[in-house]
Design a protein around this motif. Structure first.
Motif, short mmCIF file in Angstrom:
data_model
loop_
_atom_site.label_atom_id
_atom_site.label_comp_id
_atom_site.label_asym_id
_atom_site.label_seq_id
_atom_site.Cartn_x
_atom_site.Cartn_y
_atom_site.Cartn_z
N THR A 108 0.83 -1.20 0.00
CA THR A 108 0.00 0.00 0.00
C THR A 108 0.87 1.26 0.00
O THR A 108 0.95 1.96 1.00
CB THR A 108 -0.93 0.02 1.23
OG1 THR A 108 -0.11 -0.08 2.42
CG2 THR A 108 -1.90 -1.11 1.20
N PRO A 109 1.53 1.56 -1.11
CA PRO A 109 2.33 2.78 -1.19
C PRO A 109 1.45 4.01 -1.05
O PRO A 109 0.30 4.01 -1.50
CB PRO A 109 2.96 2.70 -2.58
CG PRO A 109 2.05 1.82 -3.36
CD PRO A 109 1.52 0.82 -2.37
N ARG A 110 1.97 5.05 -0.44
CA ARG A 110 1.16 6.25 -0.23
C ARG A 110 1.05 7.05 -1.52
O ARG A 110 1.99 7.16 -2.28
CB ARG A 110 1.82 7.13 0.84
CG ARG A 110 2.06 6.41 2.15
CD ARG A 110 2.55 7.38 3.20
NE ARG A 110 3.13 6.66 4.32
CZ ARG A 110 3.37 7.19 5.50
NH1 ARG A 110 3.08 8.45 5.73
NH2 ARG A 110 3.91 6.49 6.47
N ALA A 111 -0.15 7.60 -1.75
CA ALA A 111 -0.34 8.48 -2.89
C ALA A 111 0.48 9.75 -2.67
O ALA A 111 0.75 10.14 -1.53
CB ALA A 111 -1.82 8.82 -3.04
N TYR A 112 0.86 10.40 -3.76
CA TYR A 112 1.71 11.60 -3.66
C TYR A 112 1.08 12.70 -2.81
O TYR A 112 1.78 13.50 -2.20
CB TYR A 112 2.01 12.14 -5.06
CG TYR A 112 0.81 12.75 -5.74
CD1 TYR A 112 0.58 14.12 -5.70
CD2 TYR A 112 -0.12 11.97 -6.42
CE1 TYR A 112 -0.53 14.68 -6.30
CE2 TYR A 112 -1.23 12.52 -7.03
CZ TYR A 112 -1.43 13.88 -6.97
OH TYR A 112 -2.53 14.43 -7.56
N ASN A 113 -0.26 12.73 -2.78
CA ASN A 113 -0.93 13.77 -2.00
C ASN A 113 -1.58 13.22 -0.73
O ASN A 113 -2.51 13.81 -0.19
CB ASN A 113 -1.99 14.47 -2.86
CG ASN A 113 -3.10 13.53 -3.30
OD1 ASN A 113 -2.93 12.31 -3.29
ND2 ASN A 113 -4.24 14.09 -3.69
N ASP A 114 -1.07 12.11 -0.23
CA ASP A 114 -1.55 11.55 1.03
C ASP A 114 -1.34 12.57 2.14
O ASP A 114 -0.28 13.19 2.24
CB ASP A 114 -0.77 10.27 1.33
CG ASP A 114 -1.35 9.50 2.52
OD1 ASP A 114 -1.34 10.07 3.63
OD2 ASP A 114 -1.78 8.36 2.34
N ARG A 115 -2.32 12.73 3.00
CA ARG A 115 -2.25 13.77 4.03
C ARG A 115 -1.15 13.56 5.06
O ARG A 115 -0.82 14.49 5.81
CB ARG A 115 -3.60 13.89 4.75
CG ARG A 115 -4.01 12.66 5.55
CD ARG A 115 -5.34 12.93 6.23
NE ARG A 115 -5.81 11.77 6.99
CZ ARG A 115 -6.92 11.79 7.72
NH1 ARG A 115 -7.64 12.90 7.80
NH2 ARG A 115 -7.31 10.71 8.37
#
Length: 242
Positions: A27-34
């Motif tokens: 589950t890699p974090r999205a670039y705009n993950d908070r």
């Protein structure tokens, strides 16, 4: 029978892998993950850059440095250190003079190409990531934006202004400003791009920001702007992460 034993041993080996490592990979974090923070420094390199790099190294944090071309001469060693320690080199133009930079779309592109060339001569790094002086609003007209895109540059602004240039000797005001905006971005479910200035943010304030962000129970992680395909700028803002 031998094949079955080998298969069982292989499955056991997989199960022994750290659950944390498996989760991060799956589950890699999205670039705009908070929970992501992008630390950025404008206007360097300067003499103080070394002290800031010491703080980043201490906390094992990587950041993005937007280089001002006219500050490279005499600070070549510092520029090479930024690269050697794994930080991202980006471009901020040559003059930081809005009248010269934004005079025409061509002058804007040429300043970025000039600093790009000088950075490459010193470090061997060719960056296409840029931040225009004072940000993309209001000076980046549609013609400027099209020219910059045509030249292959990717523009980044910020969504947290540390105000370090205003409160140069008041660490508490800078720190309070940053954490107020971090809280707001977290609630809005967007990542945080923090604007600081190489010559204004103090090592003490930087140390406080990193330590206290990591101490919050939000899973904050620091990243550079390397490899992101959806730049945040004032005319193309990030949408909340779903």
């Amino acid at each position: 029978m031998l094949m079955r034993k080998r298969l069982i041993l292989f499955v056991l080996a997989i199960l022994l892998i750290s659950p944390l490592s498996h989760t991060e990979a799956a589950t890699p974090r999205a670039y705009n993950d908070r929970s992501l923070i992008y630390l950025t420094f404008d206007d360097g390199p300067h003499r103080q850059t070394g002290a800031l790099l010491d703080v980043l190294k201490k906390h094992k944090v990587k950041a993005t440095f937007f280089i001002l071309g006219n500050n490279i001469k005499g600070n070549e060693k510092m520029l090479r250190r930024i690269v050697a320690e794994g930080h991202l080199i980006a471009l901020h133009g040559m003059t930081h003079d809005r009248h010269k930079f934004y005079r025409t779309p061509t002058t804007a592109v040429r300043e970025m190409q000039d600093v790009q060339r000088r950075v490459f001569q010193v470090t061997g790094v060719k960056s296409n990531i840029v931040r225009t002086p004072y940000g993309s609003d209001p000076y980046m007209t549609l013609a400027h934006r099209r020219a910059m895109t045509k030249a292959g540059f990717q523009m980044w602004d910020w969504n947290i202004d540390s105000l370090d240039y205003r409160y140069k000797t008041d660490n508490r005001r800078v720190q309070n400003q940053v954490f107020a905006r971090l809280d707001a971005n977290y609630k809005a479910r967007i990542a945080s791009i923090i604007l600081t200035h190489d010559h204004s943010i103090t090592p003490t304030a930087l140390d406080y920001i990193i330590r206290n962000a990591k101490a919050k129970k939000r899973g904050y992680a620091f990243r550079t702007l390397q490899g992101l395909k959806n730049p945040h700028n004032f005319f193309n803002k990030w949408k909340p992460h779903r």
